[in-house]
Design a protein around this motif. Structure first.
Motif, PDB file in Angstrom:
ATOM      1  N   TYR A  25       0.893  -1.162   0.000  1.00  0.00           N
ATOM      2  CA  TYR A  25       0.000   0.000   0.000  1.00  0.00           C
ATOM      3  C   TYR A  25       0.927   1.206   0.000  1.00  0.00           C
ATOM      4  CZ  TYR A  25      -3.524  -3.426   1.281  1.00  0.00           C
ATOM      5  OH  TYR A  25      -4.350  -4.535   1.281  1.00  0.00           O
ATOM      6  N   SER A  26       0.742   2.049  -0.998  1.00  0.00           N
ATOM      7  CA  SER A  26       1.721   3.105  -1.233  1.00  0.00           C
ATOM      8  C   SER A  26       1.010   4.410  -1.589  1.00  0.00           C
ATOM      9  CB  SER A  26       2.632   2.632  -2.382  1.00  0.00           C
ATOM     10  OG  SER A  26       3.658   3.547  -2.638  1.00  0.00           O
ATOM     11  N   MET A  27       1.794   5.427  -1.812  1.00  0.00           N
ATOM     12  CA  MET A  27       1.294   6.703  -2.338  1.00  0.00           C
ATOM     13  C   MET A  27       2.440   7.261  -3.182  1.00  0.00           C
ATOM     14  SD  MET A  27       1.228  10.204  -2.063  1.00  0.00           S
ATOM     15  CE  MET A  27       1.505  10.985  -0.477  1.00  0.00           C
ATOM     16  N   LYS A  28       2.112   7.643  -4.401  1.00  0.00           N
ATOM     17  CA  LYS A  28       3.148   7.970  -5.386  1.00  0.00           C
ATOM     18  C   LYS A  28       4.188   8.994  -4.931  1.00  0.00           C
ATOM     19  CE  LYS A  28       1.752   9.031  -9.716  1.00  0.00           C
ATOM     20  NZ  LYS A  28       0.868   9.048 -10.919  1.00  0.00           N
ATOM     21  N   PHE A  29       3.773   9.926  -4.080  1.00  0.00           N
ATOM     22  CA  PHE A  29       4.683  11.010  -3.711  1.00  0.00           C
ATOM     23  C   PHE A  29       5.197  10.890  -2.277  1.00  0.00           C
ATOM     24  CE2 PHE A  29       1.989  12.453  -7.148  1.00  0.00           C
ATOM     25  CZ  PHE A  29       2.945  12.878  -8.054  1.00  0.00           C
ATOM     26  N   CYS A  30       4.942   9.738  -1.645  1.00  0.00           N
ATOM     27  CA  CYS A  30       5.334   9.589  -0.235  1.00  0.00           C
ATOM     28  C   CYS A  30       6.792   9.145  -0.116  1.00  0.00           C
ATOM     29  CB  CYS A  30       4.432   8.567   0.453  1.00  0.00           C
ATOM     30  SG  CYS A  30       4.986   8.178   2.121  1.00  0.00           S
ATOM     31  N   PRO A  31       7.627   9.949   0.587  1.00  0.00           N
ATOM     32  CA  PRO A  31       9.038   9.572   0.739  1.00  0.00           C
ATOM     33  C   PRO A  31       9.225   8.284   1.532  1.00  0.00           C
ATOM     34  CG  PRO A  31       8.490  11.501   2.095  1.00  0.00           C
ATOM     35  CD  PRO A  31       7.287  11.217   1.246  1.00  0.00           C
ATOM     36  N   PHE A  32       8.305   8.017   2.455  1.00  0.00           N
ATOM     37  CA  PHE A  32       8.444   6.815   3.283  1.00  0.00           C
ATOM     38  C   PHE A  32       8.084   5.569   2.463  1.00  0.00           C
ATOM     39  CE2 PHE A  32       7.469  10.497   5.900  1.00  0.00           C
ATOM     40  CZ  PHE A  32       8.583  10.515   6.715  1.00  0.00           C
ATOM     41  N   ALA A  33       7.052   5.704   1.629  1.00  0.00           N
ATOM     42  CA  ALA A  33       6.695   4.583   0.745  1.00  0.00           C
ATOM     43  C   ALA A  33       7.834   4.321  -0.244  1.00  0.00           C
ATOM     44  CB  ALA A  33       5.396   4.882   0.009  1.00  0.00           C
ATOM     45  N   ASP A  34       8.553   5.374  -0.626  1.00  0.00           N
ATOM     46  CA  ASP A  34       9.708   5.202  -1.527  1.00  0.00           C
ATOM     47  C   ASP A  34      10.678   4.154  -0.979  1.00  0.00           C
ATOM     48  OD1 ASP A  34       8.813   7.178  -3.212  1.00  0.00           O
ATOM     49  OD2 ASP A  34      10.495   8.549  -2.879  1.00  0.00           O
ATOM     50  N   ARG A  35      10.842   4.176   0.357  1.00  0.00           N
ATOM     51  CA  ARG A  35      11.822   3.246   0.953  1.00  0.00           C
ATOM     52  C   ARG A  35      11.442   1.801   0.654  1.00  0.00           C
ATOM     53  NH1 ARG A  35      12.311   6.282   6.815  1.00  0.00           N
ATOM     54  NH2 ARG A  35      14.183   7.482   6.330  1.00  0.00           N
ATOM     55  N   ALA A  36      10.166   1.473   0.852  1.00  0.00           N
ATOM     56  CA  ALA A  36       9.723   0.097   0.578  1.00  0.00           C
ATOM     57  C   ALA A  36       9.836  -0.202  -0.913  1.00  0.00           C
ATOM     58  CB  ALA A  36       8.288  -0.088   1.064  1.00  0.00           C
ATOM     59  N   ARG A  37       9.455   0.768  -1.731  1.00  0.00           N
ATOM     60  CA  ARG A  37       9.466   0.540  -3.186  1.00  0.00           C
ATOM     61  C   ARG A  37      10.894   0.380  -3.714  1.00  0.00           C
ATOM     62  NH1 ARG A  37       6.624   5.307  -5.711  1.00  0.00           N
ATOM     63  NH2 ARG A  37       6.460   4.053  -7.577  1.00  0.00           N
ATOM     64  N   LEU A  38      11.834   1.122  -3.145  1.00  0.00           N
ATOM     65  CA  LEU A  38      13.240   0.985  -3.568  1.00  0.00           C
ATOM     66  C   LEU A  38      13.751  -0.413  -3.243  1.00  0.00           C
ATOM     67  CD1 LEU A  38      14.561   4.472  -2.388  1.00  0.00           C
ATOM     68  CD2 LEU A  38      14.647   3.628  -4.744  1.00  0.00           C
ATOM     69  N   MET A  39      13.425  -0.890  -2.050  1.00  0.00           N
ATOM     70  CA  MET A  39      13.867  -2.233  -1.652  1.00  0.00           C
ATOM     71  C   MET A  39      13.231  -3.298  -2.538  1.00  0.00           C
ATOM     72  SD  MET A  39      16.051  -2.139   0.897  1.00  0.00           S
ATOM     73  CE  MET A  39      16.003  -3.707   1.761  1.00  0.00           C
ATOM     74  N   LEU A  40      11.947  -3.135  -2.829  1.00  0.00           N
ATOM     75  CA  LEU A  40      11.248  -4.115  -3.680  1.00  0.00           C
ATOM     76  C   LEU A  40      11.899  -4.175  -5.054  1.00  0.00           C
ATOM     77  CD1 LEU A  40       7.585  -3.201  -2.655  1.00  0.00           C
ATOM     78  CD2 LEU A  40       8.593  -5.489  -2.457  1.00  0.00           C
ATOM     79  N   HIS A  41      12.219  -3.007  -5.604  1.00  0.00           N
ATOM     80  CA  HIS A  41      12.826  -2.964  -6.932  1.00  0.00           C
ATOM     81  C   HIS A  41      14.246  -3.527  -6.897  1.00  0.00           C
ATOM     82  CE1 HIS A  41      14.670  -1.418 -10.589  1.00  0.00           C
ATOM     83  NE2 HIS A  41      13.454  -1.378 -11.092  1.00  0.00           N
ATOM     84  N   ALA A  42      15.026  -3.055  -5.928  1.00  0.00           N
ATOM     85  CA  ALA A  42      16.442  -3.465  -5.881  1.00  0.00           C
ATOM     86  C   ALA A  42      16.584  -4.965  -5.660  1.00  0.00           C
ATOM     87  CB  ALA A  42      17.169  -2.687  -4.778  1.00  0.00           C
ATOM     88  N   LYS A  43      15.661  -5.546  -4.895  1.00  0.00           N
ATOM     89  CA  LYS A  43      15.757  -6.971  -4.626  1.00  0.00           C
ATOM     90  C   LYS A  43      15.006  -7.806  -5.670  1.00  0.00           C
ATOM     91  CE  LYS A  43      15.824  -8.368  -0.248  1.00  0.00           C
ATOM     92  NZ  LYS A  43      17.227  -8.820  -0.122  1.00  0.00           N
ATOM     93  N   GLY A  44      14.329  -7.123  -6.582  1.00  0.00           N
ATOM     94  CA  GLY A  44      13.616  -7.830  -7.649  1.00  0.00           C
ATOM     95  C   GLY A  44      12.482  -8.685  -7.113  1.00  0.00           C
ATOM     96  N   ILE A  45      11.753  -8.152  -6.124  1.00  0.00           N
ATOM     97  CA  ILE A  45      10.667  -8.918  -5.498  1.00  0.00           C
ATOM     98  C   ILE A  45       9.359  -8.629  -6.239  1.00  0.00           C
ATOM     99  CG2 ILE A  45       9.332  -9.227  -3.374  1.00  0.00           C
ATOM    100  CD1 ILE A  45      11.897  -8.186  -1.864  1.00  0.00           C
ATOM    101  N   GLU A  46       8.722  -9.680  -6.680  1.00  0.00           N
ATOM    102  CA  GLU A  46       7.418  -9.503  -7.363  1.00  0.00           C
ATOM    103  C   GLU A  46       6.396  -9.005  -6.363  1.00  0.00           C
ATOM    104  OE1 GLU A  46       5.507 -12.416  -9.931  1.00  0.00           O
ATOM    105  OE2 GLU A  46       7.545 -13.152 -10.333  1.00  0.00           O
ATOM    106  N   HIS A  47       5.593  -8.056  -6.783  1.00  0.00           N
ATOM    107  CA  HIS A  47       4.596  -7.489  -5.863  1.00  0.00           C
ATOM    108  C   HIS A  47       3.546  -6.730  -6.649  1.00  0.00           C
ATOM    109  CE1 HIS A  47       7.352  -4.163  -6.707  1.00  0.00           C
ATOM    110  NE2 HIS A  47       6.349  -3.351  -6.418  1.00  0.00           N
ATOM    111  N   GLU A  48       2.452  -6.384  -5.972  1.00  0.00           N
ATOM    112  CA  GLU A  48       1.479  -5.490  -6.599  1.00  0.00           C
ATOM    113  C   GLU A  48       1.379  -4.215  -5.761  1.00  0.00           C
ATOM    114  OE1 GLU A  48      -2.318  -7.481  -6.634  1.00  0.00           O
ATOM    115  OE2 GLU A  48      -2.626  -7.079  -4.507  1.00  0.00           O
ATOM    116  N   VAL A  49       1.035  -3.122  -6.424  1.00  0.00           N
ATOM    117  CA  VAL A  49       0.943  -1.831  -5.741  1.00  0.00           C
ATOM    118  C   VAL A  49      -0.529  -1.436  -5.624  1.00  0.00           C
ATOM    119  CG1 VAL A  49       1.552   0.629  -5.860  1.00  0.00           C
ATOM    120  CG2 VAL A  49       3.178  -1.104  -6.682  1.00  0.00           C
TER     121      VAL A  49
END
Ligand SMILES: N[C@@H](CCC(=O)N[C@@H](CS)C(=O)NCC(=O)O)C(=O)O
Length: 242
Positions: A25-49
């Protein structure tokens, strides 16, 4: 890359959960959500937003996080929130997918000290210094950046993690993504060039594929913060690539 899904708001139904699928659960402009999204991308973890309108939230969101803040992770009935905890959790559940936290206890402790500085000084001074009017906060922000510069210089590596960005780099990054747009250090000013080591880190981070995958143009951050927490908050109207 396609723009992310529309932000769900009051009255919108919870999209059905599917077994085995990790959801953020995210919000496009949230800096805190960015942290989770960066980790998901960097680790190549499949997920839905699932994007959440954090101004007028869907009724069901309180069941995901009693604090009603993004980011939240959910998979098979397990729910985790608070950005640093979500990021750490992703590393813990996918330890073999591109490890991003050092194994060495001393290095982990040194990283935790910088993370503590981030929460105690960098983030508060960044928010306090927005627009550059509060000189005391601007000085605090400069001092904080200098501290990070000096720590990274001592490490002698391009990134806090080493030769590539890791967990700590990604936890720090969201402030830097918004630094120029915030005008805290002057219009369009990012990391001061006098802080050579941190300046090189900042440029290195801008080239990182995970950072690129979620970064918005300065104008988008500015437009968003101009209207945030007003009747006209722009969650979906600002054109972005993610
Ligand atoms: N300490 C939280 C902060 C998260 C946070 O403040 N998220 C904001 C969006 S950037 C939010 O969900 N705000 C909703 C609200 O304030 O009601 C974390 O690190 O995850």
């Amino acid at each position: 890359m396609a723009p992310g899904p529309k932000h769900l708001t009051t009255g919108d139904a919870l999209p059905p959960l599917q077994p085995g699928i990790l959801r953020v659960y995210s919000m496009k402009f949230c800096p805190f959500a960015d942290r989770a999204r960066l980790m998901l991308h960097a680790k190549g973890i499949e997920h839905e937003v699932v994007n959440v309108n954090t101004w007028k939230k869907p009724e069901w969101f309180v069941e995901k996080n009693p604090k009603q803040l993004v980011p939240v992770l959910e998979k098979d009935g397990k729910i985790v929130y608070e950005s640093i905890i979500t990021a750490q959790y992703l590393e813990d559940i996918y330890p073999d997918k591109n490890p991003l936290i050092p194994k060495d206890p001393y290095q982990r402790a040194r990283d935790a000290i910088i993370l503590d500085h981030c929460g105690g000084k960098l983030v508060p001074s960044f928010y306090g210094a927005k627009g550059g009017q509060n000189q005391e906060k601007v000085k605090d922000l400069r001092d904080s950046l200098q501290h990070l510069n000096d720590d990274l210089k001592k490490r002698g590596t391009a990134f806090f993690f080493g030769s590539k960005p890791g967990f700590l780099d990604y936890m720090l990054w969201p402030v830097f993504a918004r630094l120029r747009a915030s005008g805290s250090l002057g219009v369009g000013e990012g990391v001061p060039v006098s802080m050579e080591t941190l300046h090189a880190w900042y440029n290195g981070m801008l080239n990182d594929p995970s950072v690129k995958s979620i970064l918005h143009p300065d104008s988008a951050y500015q437009e968003f913060s101009k209207h945030y927490r007003t009747e006209n908050t722009l969650f979906d109207e600002i054109e972005t690539h993610n």
